[in-house]
Design a protein around this motif. Structure first.
Motif, PDB file in Angstrom:
ATOM      1  N   GLU A 242      35.608  42.264  55.769  1.00  0.00           N
ATOM      2  CA  GLU A 242      36.164  40.915  55.907  1.00  0.00           C
ATOM      3  C   GLU A 242      37.281  40.665  54.904  1.00  0.00           C
ATOM      4  N   LEU A 243      37.369  41.506  53.883  1.00  0.00           N
ATOM      5  CA  LEU A 243      38.387  41.372  52.841  1.00  0.00           C
ATOM      6  C   LEU A 243      39.091  42.714  52.664  1.00  0.00           C
ATOM      7  N   ASP A 244      40.390  42.651  52.356  1.00  0.00           N
ATOM      8  CA  ASP A 244      41.135  43.878  52.040  1.00  0.00           C
ATOM      9  C   ASP A 244      41.005  44.256  50.583  1.00  0.00           C
ATOM     10  N   MET A 245      40.777  43.262  49.743  1.00  0.00           N
ATOM     11  CA  MET A 245      40.876  43.490  48.302  1.00  0.00           C
ATOM     12  C   MET A 245      39.985  42.512  47.564  1.00  0.00           C
ATOM     13  N   ILE A 246      39.315  42.993  46.520  1.00  0.00           N
ATOM     14  CA  ILE A 246      38.632  42.106  45.580  1.00  0.00           C
ATOM     15  C   ILE A 246      39.141  42.456  44.193  1.00  0.00           C
ATOM     16  N   ILE A 247      39.361  41.426  43.365  1.00  0.00           N
ATOM     17  CA  ILE A 247      40.134  41.664  42.146  1.00  0.00           C
ATOM     18  C   ILE A 247      39.343  41.482  40.858  1.00  0.00           C
ATOM     19  N   LYS A 248      38.083  41.197  40.930  1.00  0.00           N
ATOM     20  CA  LYS A 248      37.223  41.233  39.740  1.00  0.00           C
ATOM     21  C   LYS A 248      35.882  41.825  40.173  1.00  0.00           C
ATOM     22  N   VAL A 249      35.863  43.125  40.367  1.00  0.00           N
ATOM     23  CA  VAL A 249      34.662  43.794  40.864  1.00  0.00           C
ATOM     24  C   VAL A 249      33.589  43.797  39.774  1.00  0.00           C
ATOM     25  N   PRO A 250      32.359  43.346  40.079  1.00  0.00           N
ATOM     26  CA  PRO A 250      31.287  43.406  39.078  1.00  0.00           C
ATOM     27  C   PRO A 250      31.050  44.843  38.626  1.00  0.00           C
ATOM     28  N   GLU A 251      30.798  45.007  37.327  1.00  0.00           N
ATOM     29  CA  GLU A 251      30.633  46.346  36.759  1.00  0.00           C
ATOM     30  C   GLU A 251      29.510  47.121  37.447  1.00  0.00           C
ATOM     31  N   TYR A 252      28.448  46.412  37.859  1.00  0.00           N
ATOM     32  CA  TYR A 252      27.304  47.109  38.447  1.00  0.00           C
ATOM     33  C   TYR A 252      27.590  47.627  39.858  1.00  0.00           C
ATOM     34  N   ARG A 380      29.064  39.486  34.302  1.00  0.00           N
ATOM     35  CA  ARG A 380      28.293  40.380  33.434  1.00  0.00           C
ATOM     36  C   ARG A 380      27.609  39.661  32.272  1.00  0.00           C
ATOM     37  N   HIS A 381      28.003  38.439  31.980  1.00  0.00           N
ATOM     38  CA  HIS A 381      27.577  37.804  30.742  1.00  0.00           C
ATOM     39  C   HIS A 381      26.082  37.536  30.659  1.00  0.00           C
ATOM     40  N   THR A 382      25.447  37.208  31.772  1.00  0.00           N
ATOM     41  CA  THR A 382      24.009  36.930  31.708  1.00  0.00           C
ATOM     42  C   THR A 382      23.248  38.194  31.317  1.00  0.00           C
ATOM     43  N   LEU A 383      23.625  39.323  31.902  1.00  0.00           N
ATOM     44  CA  LEU A 383      22.978  40.589  31.535  1.00  0.00           C
ATOM     45  C   LEU A 383      23.231  40.922  30.068  1.00  0.00           C
ATOM     46  N   MET A 384      24.454  40.749  29.619  1.00  0.00           N
ATOM     47  CA  MET A 384      24.791  41.055  28.229  1.00  0.00           C
ATOM     48  C   MET A 384      24.016  40.152  27.275  1.00  0.00           C
ATOM     49  N   ALA A 385      23.870  38.892  27.640  1.00  0.00           N
ATOM     50  CA  ALA A 385      23.131  37.962  26.780  1.00  0.00           C
ATOM     51  C   ALA A 385      21.670  38.384  26.651  1.00  0.00           C
ATOM     52  N   GLN A 386      21.086  38.865  27.731  1.00  0.00           N
ATOM     53  CA  GLN A 386      19.682  39.275  27.691  1.00  0.00           C
ATOM     54  C   GLN A 386      19.486  40.503  26.802  1.00  0.00           C
ATOM     55  N   VAL A 387      20.449  41.407  26.815  1.00  0.00           N
ATOM     56  CA  VAL A 387      20.357  42.576  25.926  1.00  0.00           C
ATOM     57  C   VAL A 387      20.523  42.149  24.470  1.00  0.00           C
ATOM     58  N   ALA A 388      21.486  41.265  24.210  1.00  0.00           N
ATOM     59  CA  ALA A 388      21.669  40.761  22.840  1.00  0.00           C
ATOM     60  C   ALA A 388      20.409  40.050  22.358  1.00  0.00           C
ATOM     61  N   GLN A 389      19.800  39.284  23.245  1.00  0.00           N
ATOM     62  CA  GLN A 389      18.561  38.585  22.904  1.00  0.00           C
ATOM     63  C   GLN A 389      17.482  39.576  22.474  1.00  0.00           C
ATOM     64  N   GLU A 390      17.362  40.664  23.218  1.00  0.00           N
ATOM     65  CA  GLU A 390      16.344  41.670  22.897  1.00  0.00           C
ATOM     66  C   GLU A 390      16.658  42.362  21.567  1.00  0.00           C
ATOM     67  N   ASP A 391      17.929  42.692  21.339  1.00  0.00           N
ATOM     68  CA  ASP A 391      18.318  43.317  20.067  1.00  0.00           C
ATOM     69  C   ASP A 391      18.014  42.392  18.884  1.00  0.00           C
ATOM     70  N   LEU A 392      18.328  41.130  19.036  1.00  0.00           N
ATOM     71  CA  LEU A 392      18.127  40.193  17.924  1.00  0.00           C
ATOM     72  C   LEU A 392      16.651  39.899  17.679  1.00  0.00           C
TER      73      LEU A 392
END
Length: 524
Positions: A242-252, A380-392
Protein backbone atom coordinates in the motif's frame (compact mmCIF):
# COMPACT_ATOMS: atom_id res chain seq x y z
CA UNK A 1 23.86 -5.95 33.74
CA UNK A 2 22.18 -9.35 33.89
CA UNK A 3 23.06 -10.69 30.48
CA UNK A 4 20.16 -13.15 30.60
CA UNK A 5 17.75 -10.28 30.96
CA UNK A 6 18.24 -8.72 27.55
CA UNK A 7 17.20 -11.60 25.29
CA UNK A 8 14.24 -12.33 27.56
CA UNK A 9 13.19 -8.70 27.54
CA UNK A 10 13.69 -8.46 23.83
CA UNK A 11 11.60 -11.54 23.21
CA UNK A 12 8.75 -10.52 25.50
CA UNK A 13 8.53 -6.89 24.51
CA UNK A 14 9.22 -7.09 20.82
CA UNK A 15 6.78 -9.90 20.15
CA UNK A 16 3.95 -7.53 20.92
CA UNK A 17 5.07 -4.95 18.40
CA UNK A 18 6.48 -7.05 15.60
CA UNK A 19 4.20 -10.05 15.76
CA UNK A 20 1.48 -8.54 13.68
CA UNK A 21 3.81 -7.26 10.99
CA UNK A 22 5.64 -10.58 10.84
CA UNK A 23 2.36 -12.44 10.32
CA UNK A 24 0.96 -10.15 7.71
CA UNK A 25 3.56 -11.14 5.16
CA UNK A 26 2.52 -14.77 5.54
CA UNK A 27 4.27 -17.21 3.23
CA UNK A 28 4.89 -14.59 0.59
CA UNK A 29 8.38 -13.19 1.20
CA UNK A 30 7.96 -10.32 -1.22
CA UNK A 31 6.16 -7.02 -1.00
CA UNK A 32 2.65 -7.30 -2.39
CA UNK A 33 1.41 -5.15 -5.22
CA UNK A 34 -1.26 -2.90 -3.76
CA UNK A 35 -4.47 -1.75 -5.35
CA UNK A 36 -3.32 1.84 -4.90
CA UNK A 37 -0.81 1.63 -7.72
CA UNK A 38 -1.49 2.29 -11.37
CA UNK A 39 0.85 0.67 -13.86
CA UNK A 40 3.47 3.06 -15.30
CA UNK A 41 2.38 5.84 -12.96
CA UNK A 42 4.89 8.18 -11.38
CA UNK A 43 2.75 8.70 -8.28
CA UNK A 44 4.80 7.93 -5.19
CA UNK A 45 3.07 6.92 -1.95
CA UNK A 46 5.00 7.56 1.28
CA UNK A 47 4.05 6.53 4.80
CA UNK A 48 4.49 9.07 7.60
CA UNK A 49 3.45 9.05 11.25
CA UNK A 50 1.88 12.44 11.80
CA UNK A 51 -0.08 15.04 9.87
CA UNK A 52 1.00 18.55 8.96
CA UNK A 53 -0.78 20.64 11.56
CA UNK A 54 0.76 23.91 10.49
CA UNK A 55 1.90 25.26 7.11
CA UNK A 56 2.79 28.83 8.04
CA UNK A 57 5.92 30.49 9.37
CA UNK A 58 4.37 31.66 12.64
CA UNK A 59 4.52 28.15 14.16
CA UNK A 60 7.07 25.35 14.30
CA UNK A 61 6.56 22.39 11.98
CA UNK A 62 6.96 19.42 14.26
CA UNK A 63 7.13 15.65 13.79
CA UNK A 64 6.86 14.27 10.28
CA UNK A 65 5.46 17.56 8.97
CA UNK A 66 9.01 18.54 8.14
CA UNK A 67 9.36 15.68 5.63
CA UNK A 68 6.41 17.22 3.77
CA UNK A 69 7.63 20.81 4.17
CA UNK A 70 10.94 19.81 2.57
CA UNK A 71 9.08 19.09 -0.70
CA UNK A 72 7.14 22.36 -0.76
CA UNK A 73 9.46 24.88 0.85
CA UNK A 74 13.16 25.62 0.43
CA UNK A 75 15.79 27.35 2.52
CA UNK A 76 18.41 29.94 1.67
CA UNK A 77 21.20 27.53 2.57
CA UNK A 78 21.19 23.77 2.09
CA UNK A 79 23.14 20.66 3.04
CA UNK A 80 24.29 17.84 0.82
CA UNK A 81 23.69 14.18 1.74
CA UNK A 82 26.79 14.26 3.99
CA UNK A 83 25.87 17.48 5.81
CA UNK A 84 28.22 19.76 3.88
CA UNK A 85 26.81 23.27 3.54
CA UNK A 86 25.83 24.24 -0.03
CA UNK A 87 23.81 27.00 -1.75
CA UNK A 88 20.03 26.82 -1.66
CA UNK A 89 17.88 29.78 -2.64
CA UNK A 90 20.95 31.89 -1.88
CA UNK A 91 23.80 31.35 -4.33
CA UNK A 92 26.42 32.82 -2.02
CA UNK A 93 26.85 34.74 1.24
CA UNK A 94 29.46 36.76 3.04
CA UNK A 95 30.08 38.56 6.31
CA UNK A 96 32.03 41.84 6.25
CA UNK A 97 32.48 42.00 10.04
CA UNK A 98 33.12 38.46 11.32
CA UNK A 99 29.54 37.36 11.82
CA UNK A 100 27.50 40.39 12.95
CA UNK A 101 26.35 41.29 9.43
CA UNK A 102 25.51 38.69 6.77
CA UNK A 103 24.76 39.47 3.14
CA UNK A 104 23.02 36.83 1.01
CA UNK A 105 23.02 36.94 -2.79
CA UNK A 106 19.85 35.29 -4.04
CA UNK A 107 19.23 32.92 -6.91
CA UNK A 108 17.53 34.60 -9.89
CA UNK A 109 14.74 33.30 -12.14
CA UNK A 110 13.02 31.43 -9.29
CA UNK A 111 9.25 31.66 -8.89
CA UNK A 112 6.88 30.66 -6.14
CA UNK A 113 4.14 28.12 -6.80
CA UNK A 114 1.63 30.91 -7.42
CA UNK A 115 3.83 32.38 -10.17
CA UNK A 116 5.13 35.35 -8.18
CA UNK A 117 8.90 35.96 -8.23
CA UNK A 118 11.23 34.90 -5.44
CA UNK A 119 13.19 37.97 -4.39
CA UNK A 120 14.66 39.84 -1.46
CA UNK A 121 11.24 41.05 -0.29
CA UNK A 122 10.08 37.45 0.16
CA UNK A 123 13.12 36.76 2.37
CA UNK A 124 12.26 39.79 4.51
CA UNK A 125 8.66 38.52 4.66
CA UNK A 126 9.76 35.03 5.75
CA UNK A 127 11.90 36.35 8.61
CA UNK A 128 9.52 39.04 9.82
CA UNK A 129 8.90 39.67 13.52
CA UNK A 130 5.87 37.36 13.27
CA UNK A 131 7.93 34.33 12.27
CA UNK A 132 8.49 31.57 14.81
CA UNK A 133 12.21 31.54 14.14
CA UNK A 134 12.59 35.24 14.99
CA UNK A 135 10.62 34.80 18.21
CA UNK A 136 12.23 31.57 19.40
CA UNK A 137 15.65 31.02 17.84
CA UNK A 138 16.97 34.05 15.97
CA UNK A 139 16.16 36.66 18.60
CA UNK A 140 19.58 38.34 18.03
CA UNK A 141 18.45 39.55 14.58
CA UNK A 142 18.27 43.35 14.72
CA UNK A 143 17.16 43.97 11.16
CA UNK A 144 16.69 42.41 7.74
CA UNK A 145 16.91 44.66 4.72
CA UNK A 146 16.45 44.13 0.98
CA UNK A 147 19.45 45.91 -0.56
CA UNK A 148 18.10 45.24 -4.04
CA UNK A 149 15.88 42.58 -5.70
CA UNK A 150 18.41 39.83 -5.12
CA UNK A 151 20.51 40.93 -2.14
CA UNK A 152 19.48 40.71 1.52
CA UNK A 153 21.34 42.02 4.58
CA UNK A 154 20.87 40.51 8.05
CA UNK A 155 22.23 42.56 10.98
CA UNK A 156 22.62 40.74 14.31
CA UNK A 157 23.19 41.91 17.86
CA UNK A 158 26.25 39.67 18.10
CA UNK A 159 28.38 37.51 15.81
CA UNK A 160 26.66 34.23 14.87
CA UNK A 161 27.23 31.46 12.31
CA UNK A 162 23.92 32.44 10.67
CA UNK A 163 24.16 30.31 7.48
CA UNK A 164 24.01 27.12 9.56
CA UNK A 165 20.83 28.33 11.27
CA UNK A 166 19.19 28.99 7.91
CA UNK A 167 19.49 25.36 6.77
CA UNK A 168 16.57 24.28 8.97
CA UNK A 169 13.51 23.24 6.96
CA UNK A 170 11.21 24.50 9.73
CA UNK A 171 12.09 28.12 8.89
CA UNK A 172 12.13 28.26 5.08
CA UNK A 173 11.26 30.93 2.55
CA UNK A 174 7.54 31.33 1.95
CA UNK A 175 5.74 33.39 -0.66
CA UNK A 176 3.60 36.33 0.48
CA UNK A 177 0.81 34.60 -1.47
CA UNK A 178 0.38 32.36 1.58
CA UNK A 179 -1.80 35.14 2.95
CA UNK A 180 -4.97 36.86 1.76
CA UNK A 181 -5.35 40.63 1.72
CA UNK A 182 -6.47 40.58 5.35
CA UNK A 183 -3.31 38.75 6.39
CA UNK A 184 -4.96 35.37 6.96
CA UNK A 185 -3.15 32.20 5.89
CA UNK A 186 -4.85 30.58 2.91
CA UNK A 187 -2.44 27.99 1.41
CA UNK A 188 1.21 26.88 1.35
CA UNK A 189 3.22 28.75 -1.28
CA UNK A 190 6.86 27.78 -1.62
CA UNK A 191 9.48 27.36 -4.33
CA UNK A 192 10.10 23.62 -3.81
CA UNK A 193 9.93 20.78 -6.37
CA UNK A 194 6.34 19.95 -5.37
CA UNK A 195 3.19 22.05 -4.92
CA UNK A 196 0.45 21.56 -2.37
CA UNK A 197 -2.63 19.88 -3.89
CA UNK A 198 -4.86 18.64 -1.06
CA UNK A 199 -5.01 17.46 2.53
CA UNK A 200 -7.42 15.15 4.38
CA UNK A 201 -6.82 15.64 8.08
CA UNK A 202 -4.98 12.75 9.69
CA UNK A 203 -5.31 10.74 6.47
CA UNK A 204 -3.42 12.06 3.46
CA UNK A 205 -1.48 14.97 1.98
CA UNK A 206 -1.11 15.16 -1.81
CA UNK A 207 1.56 17.16 -3.60
CA UNK A 208 2.01 17.56 -7.37
CA UNK A 209 5.15 18.30 -9.35
CA UNK A 210 6.18 21.91 -9.75
CA UNK A 211 6.81 22.10 -13.50
CA UNK A 212 8.26 25.59 -13.11
CA UNK A 213 10.89 24.43 -10.63
CA UNK A 214 14.20 26.26 -11.01
CA UNK A 215 16.36 23.16 -10.49
CA UNK A 216 16.13 19.66 -11.93
CA UNK A 217 12.44 18.86 -12.17
CA UNK A 218 11.25 15.80 -10.32
CA UNK A 219 10.73 12.59 -12.27
CA UNK A 220 7.62 11.97 -10.17
CA UNK A 221 4.22 13.43 -11.04
CA UNK A 222 2.73 13.25 -7.58
CA UNK A 223 3.67 12.39 -4.01
CA UNK A 224 0.99 11.23 -1.57
CA UNK A 225 1.87 11.11 2.12
CA UNK A 226 -0.33 8.58 3.93
CA UNK A 227 -0.60 9.24 7.66
CA UNK A 228 -0.31 6.05 9.71
CA UNK A 229 0.63 6.87 13.32
CA UNK A 230 1.38 3.34 14.55
CA UNK A 231 4.85 2.23 13.35
CA UNK A 232 3.94 -1.46 13.11
CA UNK A 233 0.78 -0.71 11.15
CA UNK A 234 2.84 1.47 8.82
CA UNK A 235 5.29 -1.39 8.18
CA UNK A 236 2.39 -3.77 7.51
CA UNK A 237 0.92 -1.34 4.97
CA UNK A 238 4.33 -1.14 3.30
CA UNK A 239 4.69 -4.91 3.11
CA UNK A 240 1.13 -5.19 1.78
CA UNK A 241 2.16 -2.93 -1.08
CA UNK A 242 0.00 0.00 0.00
CA UNK A 243 3.06 2.24 0.38
CA UNK A 244 6.15 2.72 -1.79
CA UNK A 245 8.31 4.08 0.98
CA UNK A 246 8.50 4.41 4.75
CA UNK A 247 10.97 6.88 6.16
CA UNK A 248 11.38 6.02 9.84
CA UNK A 249 11.54 2.24 9.94
CA UNK A 250 11.41 0.83 13.50
CA UNK A 251 14.73 -0.75 14.46
CA UNK A 252 13.07 -4.07 15.31
CA UNK A 253 11.82 -4.43 11.71
CA UNK A 254 15.06 -3.62 9.91
CA UNK A 255 16.63 -7.09 9.70
CA UNK A 256 13.40 -8.70 8.56
CA UNK A 257 12.90 -6.11 5.81
CA UNK A 258 16.55 -6.34 4.77
CA UNK A 259 16.10 -10.07 4.19
CA UNK A 260 13.50 -9.45 1.49
CA UNK A 261 14.94 -9.21 -2.00
CA UNK A 262 12.22 -6.86 -3.22
CA UNK A 263 12.86 -4.29 -0.50
CA UNK A 264 15.73 -1.87 -0.26
CA UNK A 265 16.70 -0.65 3.19
CA UNK A 266 19.07 2.30 3.44
CA UNK A 267 20.64 3.42 6.72
CA UNK A 268 22.71 6.44 7.61
CA UNK A 269 23.84 7.97 10.89
CA UNK A 270 21.62 11.01 11.41
CA UNK A 271 22.08 14.17 13.45
CA UNK A 272 19.76 13.00 16.26
CA UNK A 273 20.89 11.48 19.56
CA UNK A 274 18.63 9.96 22.24
CA UNK A 275 19.33 11.17 25.77
CA UNK A 276 18.17 11.03 29.36
CA UNK A 277 17.70 14.59 30.54
CA UNK A 278 17.94 15.00 34.32
CA UNK A 279 15.95 17.33 36.51
CA UNK A 280 19.03 18.87 38.10
CA UNK A 281 16.89 21.22 40.18
CA UNK A 282 15.61 18.45 42.48
CA UNK A 283 16.93 15.52 44.45
CA UNK A 284 18.37 13.05 43.60
CA UNK A 285 19.69 14.50 40.32
CA UNK A 286 20.81 17.81 41.82
CA UNK A 287 23.88 15.81 42.86
CA UNK A 288 26.50 15.35 40.12
CA UNK A 289 27.62 12.03 41.64
CA UNK A 290 24.11 10.59 41.23
CA UNK A 291 24.02 11.66 37.58
CA UNK A 292 27.45 10.13 37.02
CA UNK A 293 26.29 6.92 38.69
CA UNK A 294 23.46 6.67 36.13
CA UNK A 295 26.02 7.12 33.34
CA UNK A 296 28.07 4.23 34.66
CA UNK A 297 25.00 2.03 35.21
CA UNK A 298 23.42 2.05 31.74
CA UNK A 299 24.96 -0.15 29.06
CA UNK A 300 24.48 1.84 25.84
CA UNK A 301 26.25 -0.82 23.76
CA UNK A 302 23.66 -3.35 24.91
CA UNK A 303 20.89 -0.88 24.05
CA UNK A 304 22.08 -0.76 20.45
CA UNK A 305 23.13 -4.38 20.00
CA UNK A 306 20.36 -6.18 21.91
CA UNK A 307 17.39 -3.84 21.82
CA UNK A 308 17.87 -1.91 18.58
CA UNK A 309 19.24 -4.88 16.62
CA UNK A 310 22.52 -3.11 15.92
CA UNK A 311 20.81 -0.10 14.36
CA UNK A 312 22.34 3.12 15.69
CA UNK A 313 25.60 3.83 17.47
CA UNK A 314 26.17 3.66 21.25
CA UNK A 315 26.60 7.24 22.47
CA UNK A 316 28.22 6.34 25.82
CA UNK A 317 27.52 9.87 27.01
CA UNK A 318 28.79 11.65 23.85
CA UNK A 319 26.50 14.67 23.54
CA UNK A 320 25.96 14.60 19.80
CA UNK A 321 26.39 12.46 16.73
CA UNK A 322 30.02 11.96 15.62
CA UNK A 323 29.08 12.97 12.06
CA UNK A 324 28.43 16.53 13.23
CA UNK A 325 30.84 19.47 13.40
CA UNK A 326 33.61 19.53 15.99
CA UNK A 327 32.91 16.08 17.39
CA UNK A 328 35.82 15.39 19.76
CA UNK A 329 37.42 12.10 18.56
CA UNK A 330 39.31 11.50 21.80
CA UNK A 331 36.43 12.23 24.15
CA UNK A 332 36.54 9.97 27.23
CA UNK A 333 33.08 8.47 27.29
CA UNK A 334 31.29 6.13 29.70
CA UNK A 335 31.04 2.35 29.62
CA UNK A 336 29.02 0.27 32.05
CA UNK A 337 30.76 -0.20 35.41
CA UNK A 338 28.31 -1.10 38.16
CA UNK A 339 30.97 -1.03 40.89
CA UNK A 340 31.88 2.58 40.03
CA UNK A 341 28.23 3.44 39.82
CA UNK A 342 27.49 2.03 43.29
CA UNK A 343 30.58 3.70 44.75
CA UNK A 344 29.44 7.10 43.49
CA UNK A 345 26.04 6.64 45.07
CA UNK A 346 27.68 5.69 48.36
CA UNK A 347 29.85 8.84 48.18
CA UNK A 348 26.64 10.79 47.64
CA UNK A 349 25.23 9.34 50.85
CA UNK A 350 22.88 6.69 49.45
CA UNK A 351 22.85 3.29 51.21
CA UNK A 352 20.51 0.33 51.41
CA UNK A 353 19.81 0.62 55.12
CA UNK A 354 16.80 -1.73 55.19
CA UNK A 355 18.22 -4.22 52.63
CA UNK A 356 15.21 -4.11 50.29
CA UNK A 357 17.41 -3.49 47.22
CA UNK A 358 16.53 0.23 47.01
CA UNK A 359 18.94 2.78 48.47
CA UNK A 360 17.92 5.40 51.00
CA UNK A 361 19.22 8.75 52.16
CA UNK A 362 17.90 10.70 55.12
CA UNK A 363 15.04 8.22 55.35
CA UNK A 364 13.88 8.67 51.74
CA UNK A 365 14.19 5.91 49.11
CA UNK A 366 16.01 6.46 45.80
CA UNK A 367 12.89 6.73 43.66
CA UNK A 368 12.46 8.74 40.46
CA UNK A 369 10.19 9.04 37.44
CA UNK A 370 11.22 8.66 33.80
CA UNK A 371 8.95 10.38 31.27
CA UNK A 372 8.75 8.80 27.82
CA UNK A 373 6.81 10.11 24.85
CA UNK A 374 4.35 7.73 23.23
CA UNK A 375 4.67 9.59 19.96
CA UNK A 376 5.63 7.74 16.83
CA UNK A 377 8.73 9.91 16.32
CA UNK A 378 10.82 7.58 18.49
CA UNK A 379 9.08 4.23 18.73
CA UNK A 380 12.21 2.72 20.27
CA UNK A 381 12.06 4.85 23.40
CA UNK A 382 9.70 2.69 25.45
CA UNK A 383 11.95 -0.34 25.00
CA UNK A 384 15.05 1.70 25.81
CA UNK A 385 13.42 3.11 28.94
CA UNK A 386 12.60 -0.39 30.19
CA UNK A 387 16.22 -1.50 29.77
CA UNK A 388 17.48 1.63 31.55
CA UNK A 389 14.99 0.94 34.33
CA UNK A 390 16.37 -2.57 34.76
CA UNK A 391 20.00 -1.35 34.74
CA UNK A 392 19.27 1.30 37.36
CA UNK A 393 17.45 -1.19 39.56
CA UNK A 394 20.77 -3.05 39.85
CA UNK A 395 22.41 -0.07 41.56
CA UNK A 396 19.46 0.42 43.92
CA UNK A 397 17.49 3.08 42.02
CA UNK A 398 13.75 2.57 41.59
CA UNK A 399 12.51 4.10 38.34
CA UNK A 400 8.84 4.59 37.50
CA UNK A 401 8.29 4.86 33.73
CA UNK A 402 5.45 7.10 32.58
CA UNK A 403 4.61 6.85 28.86
CA UNK A 404 2.68 10.02 27.99
CA UNK A 405 1.74 12.26 25.10
CA UNK A 406 3.84 15.37 24.53
CA UNK A 407 1.25 17.64 26.12
CA UNK A 408 1.30 15.72 29.39
CA UNK A 409 5.11 15.65 29.39
CA UNK A 410 5.26 19.41 28.83
CA UNK A 411 2.88 19.96 31.72
CA UNK A 412 4.90 17.81 34.15
CA UNK A 413 8.13 19.35 32.89
CA UNK A 414 6.76 22.84 33.42
CA UNK A 415 5.90 21.97 37.01
CA UNK A 416 9.31 20.35 37.54
CA UNK A 417 7.49 17.16 38.45
CA UNK A 418 9.84 14.55 36.99
CA UNK A 419 13.22 12.90 37.48
CA UNK A 420 14.32 12.14 33.93
CA UNK A 421 12.92 12.60 30.41
CA UNK A 422 13.95 10.38 27.49
CA UNK A 423 14.35 12.65 24.46
CA UNK A 424 15.89 12.87 21.02
CA UNK A 425 17.20 15.83 19.06
CA UNK A 426 16.38 19.33 20.40
CA UNK A 427 18.14 22.31 18.84
CA UNK A 428 19.49 20.04 16.13
CA UNK A 429 19.68 21.25 12.55
CA UNK A 430 22.33 20.11 10.18
CA UNK A 431 25.87 19.59 11.42
CA UNK A 432 26.06 22.64 13.70
CA UNK A 433 26.05 21.66 17.43
CA UNK A 434 23.47 24.16 18.63
CA UNK A 435 22.10 21.33 20.79
CA UNK A 436 24.21 22.44 23.77
CA UNK A 437 21.75 25.30 24.22
CA UNK A 438 19.22 22.86 25.71
CA UNK A 439 21.16 22.93 29.02
CA UNK A 440 21.72 26.70 28.96
CA UNK A 441 19.95 28.57 31.75
CA UNK A 442 17.96 30.58 29.18
CA UNK A 443 16.69 27.51 27.33
CA UNK A 444 12.99 26.77 27.86
CA UNK A 445 13.93 23.09 28.24
CA UNK A 446 16.86 23.57 30.63
CA UNK A 447 16.87 21.92 34.05
CA UNK A 448 20.53 22.63 34.69
CA UNK A 449 22.05 25.92 35.83
CA UNK A 450 25.76 26.52 35.63
CA UNK A 451 27.33 29.89 34.86
CA UNK A 452 30.51 28.40 33.39
CA UNK A 453 28.48 26.20 31.06
CA UNK A 454 26.35 29.17 29.93
CA UNK A 455 29.48 31.20 29.18
CA UNK A 456 30.96 28.38 27.10
CA UNK A 457 27.76 27.99 25.07
CA UNK A 458 27.51 31.74 24.49
CA UNK A 459 31.16 31.98 23.45
CA UNK A 460 30.96 29.01 21.05
CA UNK A 461 27.86 30.44 19.35
CA UNK A 462 29.34 33.93 19.09
CA UNK A 463 32.34 33.26 16.92
CA UNK A 464 32.72 32.19 13.32
CA UNK A 465 36.42 31.39 13.72
CA UNK A 466 36.59 27.62 13.05
CA UNK A 467 39.57 27.04 15.35
CA UNK A 468 37.99 28.94 18.26
CA UNK A 469 34.68 27.17 17.71
CA UNK A 470 36.42 23.82 17.69
CA UNK A 471 38.18 24.53 21.00
CA UNK A 472 34.97 25.75 22.63
CA UNK A 473 32.84 22.84 21.42
CA UNK A 474 35.50 20.37 22.52
CA UNK A 475 35.39 22.02 25.94
CA UNK A 476 31.59 21.75 26.01
CA UNK A 477 31.68 18.04 25.17
CA UNK A 478 34.11 17.39 28.01
CA UNK A 479 32.00 19.56 30.32
CA UNK A 480 28.89 17.46 29.59
CA UNK A 481 30.80 14.23 30.14
CA UNK A 482 31.95 15.46 33.55
CA UNK A 483 28.82 17.25 34.76
CA UNK A 484 26.22 15.02 33.03
CA UNK A 485 23.23 17.39 32.77
CA UNK A 486 21.99 14.60 30.50
CA UNK A 487 23.27 11.13 29.70
CA UNK A 488 23.41 10.46 25.97
CA UNK A 489 22.37 6.95 24.98
CA UNK A 490 22.19 6.28 21.25
CA UNK A 491 23.14 8.15 18.09
CA UNK A 492 20.19 7.52 15.77
CA UNK A 493 20.63 5.75 12.48
CA UNK A 494 18.05 6.97 9.97
CA UNK A 495 16.37 4.04 8.20
CA UNK A 496 14.34 4.33 4.99
CA UNK A 497 12.76 1.35 3.23
CA UNK A 498 11.64 1.46 -0.40
CA UNK A 499 9.56 -1.02 -2.34
CA UNK A 500 10.44 -2.76 -5.62
CA UNK A 501 9.10 0.03 -7.83
CA UNK A 502 11.18 2.81 -6.32
CA UNK A 503 14.42 3.65 -8.11
CA UNK A 504 17.06 6.32 -7.62
CA UNK A 505 16.55 7.07 -3.93
CA UNK A 506 19.66 8.07 -1.94
CA UNK A 507 19.36 8.53 1.82
CA UNK A 508 20.68 11.73 3.45
CA UNK A 509 22.20 12.20 6.89
CA UNK A 510 20.00 15.21 7.60
CA UNK A 511 16.92 14.47 9.64
CA UNK A 512 14.14 15.46 9.27
CA UNK A 513 14.55 15.95 5.54
CA UNK A 514 13.39 13.80 2.62
CA UNK A 515 15.29 14.19 -0.65
CA UNK A 516 13.27 12.82 -3.59
CA UNK A 517 15.48 14.26 -6.34
CA UNK A 518 16.31 11.55 -8.87
CA UNK A 519 13.57 9.22 -7.58
CA UNK A 520 11.34 7.50 -10.16
CA UNK A 521 9.05 4.47 -10.33
CA UNK A 522 9.13 1.30 -12.39
CA UNK A 523 5.72 -0.28 -11.88
CA UNK A 524 5.35 -3.84 -13.19
Amino acid sequence: MDRNFKPILLTCMLLAVIGASACISGENDETAKGDSFVENSQDLIVGISSDVNNWYLDKFADGDARFVWSQVYETLVRLDSNLNIIPGLAESWETPDNGTTWIFHLRKNVTFHDGTPFNADSVVFSYSDKSYVRQAVLKPIKSIEALDNYTVKFVLQKPMPLPFYLTHVAWPIMGPGCLDKAGNFIKPVGTGPFKFESQKKDQEIVLIRNDAYWGNKSLLNKVSFKIIPDPSTQVMAFENGELDMIIKVPEYDVKRLEAKKSIQVQKKLSTFTDFLQFNCDKTPFNDTKVRQSVAYAIDTKALVNDILNGVGKPAEGRPYSPNMMYSEPDLKTYSQDLDKSKALLKEAGWEDSNRDGILEKDGSPLNCTLLVSKGAWAARHTLMAQVAQEDLRKIGMNVEIQVLDEGAISKLEGMGNFGMILRTGYFVWGPYPKHFFIHHSKSPYSHYHNETYDQLVDAADSTIDPQKQKELYYALQNFVIKEVPAFYLVHEEKVVATGPSVKGFVITAEDPWLDLSGVYLERK
